[in-house]
Design an enzyme around this catalytic site. Sequence first.
Site, PDB file in Angstrom:
ATOM      1  N   ARG A 158      92.810   2.726   5.458  1.00 46.36           N
ATOM      2  CA  ARG A 158      92.037   2.303   6.640  1.00 46.36           C
ATOM      3  C   ARG A 158      91.984   0.768   6.729  1.00 46.36           C
ATOM      4  NH1 ARG A 158      93.344   6.395   6.855  1.00 46.36           N
ATOM      5  NH2 ARG A 158      92.311   8.392   7.097  1.00 46.36           N
ATOM      6  N   SER A 228      85.302  10.289  11.818  1.00 47.98           N
ATOM      7  CA  SER A 228      84.790   9.993  10.468  1.00 47.98           C
ATOM      8  C   SER A 228      84.066   8.654  10.497  1.00 47.98           C
ATOM      9  CB  SER A 228      85.942   9.926   9.468  1.00 47.98           C
ATOM     10  OG  SER A 228      86.626  11.149   9.428  1.00 47.98           O
ATOM     11  N   GLU A 324      83.820   3.315   8.380  1.00 45.98           N
ATOM     12  CA  GLU A 324      85.188   3.245   8.900  1.00 45.98           C
ATOM     13  C   GLU A 324      85.143   2.731  10.338  1.00 45.98           C
ATOM     14  OE1 GLU A 324      88.512   6.558   9.987  1.00 45.98           O
ATOM     15  OE2 GLU A 324      87.665   6.710   7.984  1.00 45.98           O
TER      16      GLU A 324
END
Length: 341
Positions: A158, A228, A324
């Site tokens: 990420r 998420s 995230e």
Amino acid sequence: MQNLQPFHTFHIQSNAREIIEAHSIEQLQQVWANSKSENLPVLFLGQGSNVLFLDDFNGVVVLNRLMGITHEQDANFHYLHVNGGENWHKLVEWSINNGIYGLENLALIPGCAGSAPIQNIGAYGVEFKDVCDYVDVLNLNTNETFRLDTEQCEFGYRESTFKHRYQQGYVITAVGLKLKKDWQPILKYGSLVDFDPKTITAKQIFDEVCHIRQSKLPDPNETGNAGSFFKNPVVSSEHFEEIKKHHKNLPHFPQADGSVKLAAGWLIDQCNLKGFQIGGAAVHKKQALVLINKSGATGQDVVKLAHHVRQTVAEKFGVYLQPEVRFISATGEVNSEQIIT
């Protein structure tokens, strides 16, 4: 002020001074020049699927609507040149329908192609970096376009150079994808491990991934969310062994460097936080990794909820979760981890 609610998937009530759709590189350059002359902050968005607005944005939001896909091939590979405004899931669908395989594990990830490299999106054993050939970037201060190869993108979990060196004053205009003609299925995660690699088709993987995601993730059109909310934490092998002493069924994924990736959703679930609510924001009842806009949540409701989740998990497991999702304040992006600490 213009309403931002329809342009991001959390659907939190927030406004921007101006919202502009950019359909060409010239338009991107013009909007940037005008905004700079007025000293206004600029935020580039694709489909707003990975952002949380903390306040009204006191500047110009530019929606990347650069469209178009071109396909070339040689004996071994398919090469796709995809403009930044293309919807990611529609691209995956298009590739499957055209007999081009390798993106099927990344089905139903919200957002557009130009956002994919920023987060190095990933799911079910495949990351964007695995299929990336290059990324085309526009430097808005010089009006020059340049190309970065996969290595120059500095992809991590990420993570990419687009969160650092090429964050301010740059916009991704297109991505290049390189997909093997000698297709091999990736069946490492979830129910995909039950399939026979000798007989499985890319379309079956695509259908299964869509089925899994739709069964456990809320549809942003019905329930505001940004997918998420937290990254899966990576811990040392020693820390992992310590946690495992007390939690024998801890899901874990050993990494090449000896560290261990844990499932953030499982950690949150073990803290009995599914359904937990602060203000209008809640932890999703089916998938603990997703924070939702249950009923008229504010950005601050989500921040308070994220803080509570982070603290609760840290107290139980000694693991600090990192968001995230990107946090946007009145003047631009801010450090999300600092905000929820």
